[in-house]
Design a protein around this motif. Sequence first.
Motif, short mmCIF file in Angstrom:
data_model
loop_
_atom_site.label_atom_id
_atom_site.label_comp_id
_atom_site.label_asym_id
_atom_site.label_seq_id
_atom_site.Cartn_x
_atom_site.Cartn_y
_atom_site.Cartn_z
N PRO A 120 0.68 -1.36 0.05
CA PRO A 120 -0.14 -0.05 -0.06
C PRO A 120 0.93 1.32 0.16
O PRO A 120 0.41 2.47 -0.79
CB PRO A 120 -0.92 -0.12 1.14
CG PRO A 120 -1.04 -1.71 1.68
CD PRO A 120 0.46 -2.21 1.02
N ARG A 148 -3.67 -4.20 -6.76
CA ARG A 148 -3.92 -3.39 -5.83
C ARG A 148 -5.34 -3.25 -5.63
O ARG A 148 -6.25 -2.86 -6.79
CB ARG A 148 -3.11 -1.85 -5.79
CG ARG A 148 -1.54 -2.16 -5.81
CD ARG A 148 -1.04 -0.95 -6.09
NE ARG A 148 -1.38 0.24 -5.36
CZ ARG A 148 -0.46 0.76 -4.21
NH1 ARG A 148 0.70 0.19 -4.27
NH2 ARG A 148 -1.03 1.52 -3.45
N ASP A 150 -6.71 -0.40 -4.93
CA ASP A 150 -6.76 1.15 -5.40
C ASP A 150 -6.24 1.37 -6.68
O ASP A 150 -5.91 2.37 -7.36
CB ASP A 150 -6.04 2.10 -4.44
CG ASP A 150 -4.65 1.80 -4.31
OD1 ASP A 150 -4.26 0.60 -4.59
OD2 ASP A 150 -3.65 2.97 -4.22
N MET A 302 -5.87 5.99 -1.68
CA MET A 302 -5.70 4.89 -0.76
C MET A 302 -7.08 3.82 -0.54
O MET A 302 -7.19 3.41 0.83
CB MET A 302 -4.67 4.73 0.09
CG MET A 302 -3.60 5.12 -0.47
SD MET A 302 -2.75 4.13 -1.88
CE MET A 302 -0.88 4.73 -1.89
#
Length: 438
Positions: A120, A148, A150, A302
Amino acid sequence: SGSLEVTMAAVWKFYRNHWKKLTFGGAAVVFLGRYLNNQYQENLVRREFCGKAQEYGRKPLHCMGQTRKVVVFLNPAACKGQARKKFEKNAVPLLHLAGLEVTIIETDYEGHAKALASFPDTLRRTDAVVVAGGDGTIMEVVTGILRRTDQFQTCKIPIGIIPLGRNNSLATSLLSSTESEVRWIAESAMAVIKELTCPVDVMRIQPLQDESSKPVFATLGIRWGAFRDAELNLDKYWYMGPLKQRFAYIRRIMKEWPSEVSAVLSYNVQPVQTDTNRDPEPEPDRSWWAWFRPWKTTQVRMEPEEDPNEAVMPNSWDTERRVSAVEFTASTRNTTLSQEKCIAVSTSPKLSREDFVNLGDLSASTKTPPQDVPGQDWSKVQVDSFQLEPQIPEGKESWFSIDNEPYEVMPIKVKLLPNKLSFFCNKEERLPSSAQPL
C-alpha cells in the motif's frame, strides 16, 4: 641501401625470434585503444544528456509547486549483474539534474517487484514509476500495480522503462533504440523527464484451476510451443557462434518430434476496437484552502474499490475449437503501430523438421516472431478475450512464456484491457498528436 637491408634483416630476425610477444603486444594495444576510444565516446554521450537534463532542472517551479517524485524498481540481477552499475552511471545523474526526487527500490528475488508494487505505501504520493530491468521486471511491476485494491488510481501513474534486461521487447517498441547502450539508457531516462506518454494495452490472465488464485497482467503476450522452448536455449549454445540459432532448433527436434501442443480454445468473435476512452482525470481542487496543503490534490487515493475487470470477463463463448499446433501465441498490439485494440491469437500450421528449423533460424536472425515472418500460413484470429484449456499428457511438463517469463501451463481465461496504462515514450509515431515534441 646496404644499411637499409641490414636494418630490415635485423628487424625481421627480431620479429622471428619474438613473434609471440610482439603479436600479443600488438593485439593488446589495439584492444586497449578501442576500449579507451569507446569510453571516451560514452563520456561524450553522458555529457550531452547531462546538459539536456540540466535544462529541465533549471526551469522554475510554481510558487506552490512540488518536485516530481519518482519511484524506481531496480532489478540488480539484470544485465548479468551489471544493472545497478549501468543505471547509476547512465540514468540516475540525469534524473537528479532534472530536479526529480528519486526513490530506488531494489528487488532481491523473483517475484519481489510484484510484492513491492502491491504494497500500500509503495506508491503513496508518487508521480511516476520507473522500471530498471527487462520484460520480466515490467510484468511483475504491472501485475503488482493492477492487483492493488486502489488500482483505479494507481493505473493512472505513468510508467517509465530503463532497458537493462535480457529481453527488452516493450522498451524497443516505445523507446528509440540505438547501437549504443549508453545512449539508449539516457534516451529512456529523458523520456521520463520530458513526461511524454502513450497508452499501452494490458492482458489480464486468470488461472481457472484455483478460483482463489490472483491474475497475472501482461503487456506483450503468451507463447507456448516448440519455438518458445528452442529460443530459451539460445544462450546455452554460445560456443556455436553464428550457428547457435540454427543449432538450438536442431537440438529441439532431436529432443522431441513431432512436437505439438494441444488445447481447447474458446473465444467470442467481436468487432475490434480502434479507440477506447480512458477514465477521466479528476478535477483539481481549486478552493482557496487547497493552497495551504503540502501535497498535491491529485495524488493516489488509497481507497479499496471493486475490480472493474471481473464483471466483463465472459462466461460463455461463441466459438470453441480444438487446437493442435507446433506453436500457440496470443499477443497484444503494443509492439506494433497498429491502432487496433485486440488480442491476436495465432496457431502454426503443420511443419516438417526442415521447415521448423528454417523458420526458427529466420525468426531469430530477423528478430521477428515466427507468426509474423512473411510467407507463413498461420491461423490467426483477433479477439478481445478467450479461454484456453491445455491438454497435457500425464507426467509431462509444459510451460508458457508470459512476457518472456516462464509459467506452468494451466487452464486460463484472458481478457484485453485497452489503454489500461500509460508508459513514457519518445517515438513520435507512438505519441498522441497532442503530445508531439516541439
